[in-house]
Design a protein around this motif. Structure first.
Motif, PDB file in Angstrom:
ATOM      1  N   GLY A  61       0.846  -1.184  -0.075  1.00 50.43           N
ATOM      2  CA  GLY A  61      -0.174   0.031   0.005  1.00 50.43           C
ATOM      3  C   GLY A  61       0.691   1.246   0.055  1.00 50.43           C
ATOM      4  O   GLY A  61       2.028   1.325  -0.070  1.00 50.43           O
ATOM      5  N   GLY A  62       0.214   2.234   0.091  1.00 46.28           N
ATOM      6  CA  GLY A  62       0.723   3.763   0.135  1.00 46.28           C
ATOM      7  C   GLY A  62       1.552   4.001  -1.155  1.00 46.28           C
ATOM      8  O   GLY A  62       1.207   3.602  -2.054  1.00 46.28           O
ATOM      9  N   ARG A  63       2.824   4.518  -0.985  1.00 47.96           N
ATOM     10  CA  ARG A  63       3.576   4.718  -2.062  1.00 47.96           C
ATOM     11  C   ARG A  63       3.983   3.664  -2.982  1.00 47.96           C
ATOM     12  O   ARG A  63       4.260   3.463  -4.176  1.00 47.96           O
ATOM     13  N   LEU A  68       6.644   0.574  -6.723  1.00 44.37           N
ATOM     14  CA  LEU A  68       7.017  -0.811  -6.962  1.00 44.37           C
ATOM     15  C   LEU A  68       6.940  -1.181  -8.443  1.00 44.37           C
ATOM     16  O   LEU A  68       7.988  -1.528  -9.285  1.00 44.37           O
ATOM     17  N   PRO A  69       5.671  -0.985  -9.144  1.00 45.47           N
ATOM     18  CA  PRO A  69       5.489  -1.186 -10.529  1.00 45.47           C
ATOM     19  C   PRO A  69       6.572  -0.272 -11.418  1.00 45.47           C
ATOM     20  O   PRO A  69       7.040  -0.755 -12.366  1.00 45.47           O
ATOM     21  N   VAL A  70       6.655   0.899 -11.053  1.00 45.77           N
ATOM     22  CA  VAL A  70       7.342   1.889 -11.828  1.00 45.77           C
ATOM     23  C   VAL A  70       8.811   1.500 -11.573  1.00 45.77           C
ATOM     24  O   VAL A  70       9.653   1.593 -12.732  1.00 45.77           O
ATOM     25  N   ALA A  71       9.334   1.137 -10.636  1.00 50.16           N
ATOM     26  CA  ALA A  71      10.857   0.522 -10.386  1.00 50.16           C
ATOM     27  C   ALA A  71      10.915  -0.540 -11.217  1.00 50.16           C
ATOM     28  O   ALA A  71      11.912  -0.817 -12.009  1.00 50.16           O
ATOM     29  N   PHE A  72       9.791  -1.524 -11.322  1.00 49.76           N
ATOM     30  CA  PHE A  72      10.229  -2.782 -12.246  1.00 49.76           C
ATOM     31  C   PHE A  72      10.194  -2.258 -13.584  1.00 49.76           C
ATOM     32  O   PHE A  72      11.106  -2.760 -14.368  1.00 49.76           O
ATOM     33  N   VAL A  73       9.314  -1.602 -14.096  1.00 43.36           N
ATOM     34  CA  VAL A  73       9.091  -1.267 -15.469  1.00 43.36           C
ATOM     35  C   VAL A  73      10.680  -0.429 -15.819  1.00 43.36           C
ATOM     36  O   VAL A  73      10.998  -0.571 -17.004  1.00 43.36           O
ATOM     37  N   THR A  74      10.856   0.589 -15.086  1.00 43.35           N
ATOM     38  CA  THR A  74      12.102   1.257 -15.503  1.00 43.35           C
ATOM     39  C   THR A  74      13.320   0.339 -15.450  1.00 43.35           C
ATOM     40  O   THR A  74      14.099   0.278 -16.624  1.00 43.35           O
ATOM     41  N   MET A  75      13.407  -0.531 -14.536  1.00 41.47           N
ATOM     42  CA  MET A  75      14.541  -1.286 -14.579  1.00 41.47           C
ATOM     43  C   MET A  75      14.390  -2.616 -15.832  1.00 41.47           C
ATOM     44  O   MET A  75      15.402  -2.959 -16.350  1.00 41.47           O
ATOM     45  N   LEU A  76      13.199  -2.985 -16.106  1.00 41.01           N
ATOM     46  CA  LEU A  76      12.842  -3.999 -17.152  1.00 41.01           C
ATOM     47  C   LEU A  76      13.355  -3.468 -18.606  1.00 41.01           C
ATOM     48  O   LEU A  76      13.880  -3.958 -19.332  1.00 41.01           O
ATOM     49  N   THR A  77      13.119  -1.970 -18.702  1.00 41.14           N
ATOM     50  CA  THR A  77      13.506  -1.267 -19.942  1.00 41.14           C
ATOM     51  C   THR A  77      15.038  -1.381 -20.061  1.00 41.14           C
ATOM     52  O   THR A  77      15.703  -1.522 -21.216  1.00 41.14           O
ATOM     53  N   ARG A 112       6.345  -6.914   4.408  1.00 42.76           N
ATOM     54  CA  ARG A 112       6.341  -5.294   4.481  1.00 42.76           C
ATOM     55  C   ARG A 112       7.858  -4.828   4.619  1.00 42.76           C
ATOM     56  O   ARG A 112       8.338  -5.308   5.456  1.00 42.76           O
ATOM     57  N   VAL A 113       8.516  -4.292   3.689  1.00 45.47           N
ATOM     58  CA  VAL A 113       9.750  -3.551   3.738  1.00 45.47           C
ATOM     59  C   VAL A 113       9.534  -2.412   3.236  1.00 45.47           C
ATOM     60  O   VAL A 113       8.659  -1.688   2.788  1.00 45.47           O
ATOM     61  N   PRO A 114      10.690  -1.425   3.640  1.00 49.84           N
ATOM     62  CA  PRO A 114      10.775  -0.163   3.136  1.00 49.84           C
ATOM     63  C   PRO A 114      10.607   0.127   1.681  1.00 49.84           C
ATOM     64  O   PRO A 114      11.097  -0.866   1.058  1.00 49.84           O
TER      65      PRO A 114
END
Length: 181
Positions: A61-63, A68-77, A112-114
């Motif tokens: 939840g939260g941010r 998490l999806p944005v980080a995944f897509v960025t690094m996937l690219t 949950r982790v930071p």
């Protein structure tokens, strides 16, 4: 319901570890957007990992829901660009298999982790997935269209995980309500 959904994801992760990484057989013979879009859907390992990112983001939840999806897509690219460029990434298949297992366990355990640690973790896993997509892109493919296809597919799979968690929580809430006497 949340535990049932999590247990199902973890079970699928275990089954997947016993299978070869099915999305990595050089089967992407198409040339454009559709081939790229379908590539992540062609292997259970990709499906599970990408949906798990959405599930975990929704659990956290939260941010984290969007970070998490944005980080995944960025690094996937980034991983895809490395794969397309012929840059070697060691242990891609092992990294993909580990992503399914680890992300499945994180969802199952509702861990949950930071947010920054979660972003780093999914980012590392995304490099492996992206590298596989980029390295397997057919030589005749249009790189921008193929890449746009697998990125959109990935975003939708993350969204499916987020939606599944939201639905699961809604069902759990409704079933926990006392019935009228």
């Amino acid at each position: 319901m949340n535990k049932l959904l999590s247990a199902g994801l973890a079970g699928l992760a275990v089954v997947t570890l016993a299978l070869p990484a099915a999305a990595h057989t050089g089967h992407a013979d198409g040339m454009g957007f559709l081939a790229g879009f379908l590539h992540p859907l062609g292997g259970l390992d990709h499906l599970l990992a990408m949906v798990a990112v959405g599930l975990w983001a929704a659990q956290t939840g939260g941010r984290a829901l969007w970070m998490l999806p944005v980080a995944f897509v960025t690094m996937l690219t980034g991983g895809a660009l490395a794969g397309m460029s012929g840059i070697e990434v060691p242990m891609v298949e092992a990294g993909i298999a580990a992503s399914v297992a680890v992300l499945g366990l994180l969802v199952l355990l509702n861990k949950r982790v930071p947010v920054s640690a979660g972003m780093a973790l999914v980012g590392v896993f995304a490099v492996f997935h992206g590298h596989a997509h980029g390295a397997e892109m057919p030589a005749t493919a249009q790189p921008m269209l193929f890449g746009a296809g697998f990125i959109l597919s990935t975003v939708l799979l993350h969204g499916a995980g987020i939606a599944a968690m939201a639905i699961g929580r809604g069902v759990a809430r409704r079933s926990a309500r006392p019935t009228a006497a």
